[in-house]
Design a protein around this motif. Sequence first.
Motif, PDB file in Angstrom:
ATOM      1  N   VAL A 270       0.853  -1.188   0.000  1.00 17.14           N
ATOM      2  CA  VAL A 270       0.000   0.000   0.000  1.00 17.14           C
ATOM      3  C   VAL A 270       0.887   1.236   0.000  1.00 17.14           C
ATOM      4  O   VAL A 270       1.808   1.348   0.824  1.00 17.14           O
ATOM      5  CB  VAL A 270      -0.935   0.013   1.227  1.00 17.14           C
ATOM      6  N   LEU A 271       0.614   2.142  -0.934  1.00 14.53           N
ATOM      7  CA  LEU A 271       1.295   3.432  -1.004  1.00 14.53           C
ATOM      8  C   LEU A 271       0.266   4.504  -0.682  1.00 14.53           C
ATOM      9  O   LEU A 271      -0.745   4.642  -1.378  1.00 14.53           O
ATOM     10  CB  LEU A 271       1.910   3.661  -2.384  1.00 14.53           C
ATOM     11  N   GLY A 272       0.516   5.259   0.373  1.00 13.68           N
ATOM     12  CA  GLY A 272      -0.400   6.315   0.789  1.00 13.68           C
ATOM     13  C   GLY A 272       0.285   7.668   0.791  1.00 13.68           C
ATOM     14  O   GLY A 272       1.423   7.794   1.242  1.00 13.68           O
ATOM     15  N   THR A 273      -0.404   8.663   0.294  1.00 12.81           N
ATOM     16  CA  THR A 273       0.131  10.021   0.255  1.00 12.81           C
ATOM     17  C   THR A 273      -0.720  10.935   1.122  1.00 12.81           C
ATOM     18  O   THR A 273      -1.933  10.716   1.292  1.00 12.81           O
ATOM     19  CB  THR A 273       0.159  10.558  -1.182  1.00 12.81           C
ATOM     20  N   MET A 274      -0.094  11.972   1.664  1.00 11.63           N
ATOM     21  CA  MET A 274      -0.739  12.987   2.489  1.00 11.63           C
ATOM     22  C   MET A 274      -1.474  12.352   3.669  1.00 11.63           C
ATOM     23  O   MET A 274      -2.640  12.642   3.953  1.00 11.63           O
ATOM     24  CB  MET A 274      -1.691  13.840   1.655  1.00 11.63           C
ATOM     25  N   LEU A 275      -0.777  11.464   4.381  1.00  7.61           N
ATOM     26  CA  LEU A 275      -1.282  10.881   5.623  1.00  7.61           C
ATOM     27  C   LEU A 275      -0.848  11.763   6.784  1.00  7.61           C
ATOM     28  O   LEU A 275       0.308  12.180   6.850  1.00  7.61           O
ATOM     29  CB  LEU A 275      -0.767   9.455   5.805  1.00  7.61           C
ATOM     30  N   LYS A 276      -1.753  12.022   7.703  1.00  2.61           N
ATOM     31  CA  LYS A 276      -1.479  12.936   8.808  1.00  2.61           C
ATOM     32  C   LYS A 276      -0.873  12.180   9.982  1.00  2.61           C
ATOM     33  O   LYS A 276      -1.391  11.144  10.413  1.00  2.61           O
ATOM     34  CB  LYS A 276      -2.759  13.645   9.231  1.00  2.61           C
ATOM     35  N   ASN A 277       0.235  12.718  10.491  1.00  2.00           N
ATOM     36  CA  ASN A 277       0.948  12.096  11.599  1.00  2.00           C
ATOM     37  C   ASN A 277       0.270  12.448  12.919  1.00  2.00           C
ATOM     38  O   ASN A 277       0.068  13.623  13.231  1.00  2.00           O
ATOM     39  CB  ASN A 277       2.407  12.567  11.603  1.00  2.00           C
ATOM     40  N   ASN A 278      -0.072  11.419  13.683  1.00  2.00           N
ATOM     41  CA  ASN A 278      -0.705  11.600  14.986  1.00  2.00           C
ATOM     42  C   ASN A 278       0.239  11.034  16.040  1.00  2.00           C
ATOM     43  O   ASN A 278       0.242   9.838  16.334  1.00  2.00           O
ATOM     44  CB  ASN A 278      -2.055  10.890  15.021  1.00  2.00           C
ATOM     45  N   ILE A 284      -0.470   7.089  12.027  1.00  2.00           N
ATOM     46  CA  ILE A 284      -0.798   8.075  10.996  1.00  2.00           C
ATOM     47  C   ILE A 284      -2.206   7.777  10.518  1.00  2.00           C
ATOM     48  O   ILE A 284      -2.654   6.623  10.511  1.00  2.00           O
ATOM     49  CB  ILE A 284       0.208   8.050   9.827  1.00  2.00           C
ATOM     50  N   GLU A 285      -2.925   8.810  10.101  1.00  2.00           N
ATOM     51  CA  GLU A 285      -4.331   8.675   9.755  1.00  2.00           C
ATOM     52  C   GLU A 285      -4.592   9.290   8.389  1.00  2.00           C
ATOM     53  O   GLU A 285      -3.866  10.195   7.950  1.00  2.00           O
ATOM     54  CB  GLU A 285      -5.216   9.338  10.812  1.00  2.00           C
ATOM     55  N   SER A 286      -5.626   8.791   7.747  1.00  2.00           N
ATOM     56  CA  SER A 286      -6.024   9.351   6.463  1.00  2.00           C
ATOM     57  C   SER A 286      -6.653  10.729   6.664  1.00  2.00           C
ATOM     58  O   SER A 286      -7.250  11.018   7.707  1.00  2.00           O
ATOM     59  CB  SER A 286      -7.018   8.409   5.769  1.00  2.00           C
ATOM     60  N   SER A 287      -6.524  11.565   5.677  1.00  2.00           N
ATOM     61  CA  SER A 287      -7.065  12.920   5.704  1.00  2.00           C
ATOM     62  C   SER A 287      -7.915  13.144   4.460  1.00  2.00           C
ATOM     63  O   SER A 287      -8.118  12.234   3.643  1.00  2.00           O
ATOM     64  CB  SER A 287      -5.929  13.951   5.777  1.00  2.00           C
ATOM     65  N   ASP A 288      -8.411  14.364   4.318  1.00  2.00           N
ATOM     66  CA  ASP A 288      -9.217  14.692   3.142  1.00  2.00           C
ATOM     67  C   ASP A 288      -8.390  14.692   1.863  1.00  2.00           C
ATOM     68  O   ASP A 288      -8.957  14.627   0.768  1.00  2.00           O
ATOM     69  CB  ASP A 288      -9.882  16.056   3.326  1.00  2.00           C
TER      70      ASP A 288
END
Length: 351
Positions: A270-278, A284-288
């Motif tokens: 899985v490649l995820g972009t613009m994930l927010k660091n918590n 890390i969590e998904s964002s809009d």
Amino acid sequence: MRFGCRWIVCWINKCLVLNEVPFHFTNSVHWLGRLISLAELTYGYPTTKYCCPTRSMAPTTLSRKRTSASPSQGLPRFKTFDDLEYDNIYGVWSVVVKVDVKFNADARGETQRFILMDISGSKIEAIAWEPNVQRFDALHSEGQCYTIHRVRFQPNLEEAFHFRSIGHPFECILRKDTTVENFSFPIQFPPFPTHLMPFHDVYRRPNMTFVDIAGVVVHRGELEHIGKVPYREFTLMDTRCNLLVVGVWAAQLNKHALNWSLAYADNAIVLGTMLKNNKIHGNIESSDHTVFNFNPIHPETLALQNLRHRVATGAMDLRFVRRYIENRWAYLATITKESVTNVTSSKPTIT
């Protein structure tokens, strides 16, 4: 015709330099030189310099100068984000970018931020300050490509200013004289960013900043409902066996429901972009602005193919993954107790 014009011009030059032309021929020679010059311009003959006499028999040299815009009035040179150096902060540059993310302006309307990606796949954060916020808000649209002229770069001094949205040693400044043009050339921008952040660097990033990562799915958590919103966590592993928990909220969870189900069963990449660091919850969590890609073709995902094969065939012992999940849940329990205690102690007592 060409040889004749050049011969006549050479003869006129020789005569005028040696002052061998009679006075009553000077006007004829003058207009003959002008006609030959016009013929050269019309038929594309090479430009020649010739002398035109005056009434006082003093030859005068006439030359046609090539006119061009001065370098100070022209457009600046183009620059890619990977080629930036500290010496480049003193000049203005042009960039060809795609607006990857467009954030809303702050509450006061003083600043607005953009995430730009150039043709090499490198990303940088661009900032517009008041009074240019409304102008760039109208000019930039998310997902569109532009050619931006006269931008400046400055170091991203995280120690002196607020933390930026992404990690990059420089940031782009949109100024008053910055111009924006639509990029219409048939050049395809890369679908993924070139640089993905290793898991051990994600842990060092400031809270609520965005990261781009890739890893192999090794664990899937239970479906939860936080505030009536579906939420599920997936644990990813990189080539160094570092683990990272990715929390997926309802929008991305429903959009890729089938892909997420198959990702755990097949241990997909899985490649995820613009994930927010918590950093508070250690994940890390998904964002809009998050985009997930499953089993993509990327230079940094090629090294994960061997790891995926070992995990899928059972050649790797994954008991440490279970211990990591248990330790994290124990840590989250302490955070929940502390938050409940703080909320209870902060409530006023009614007598």
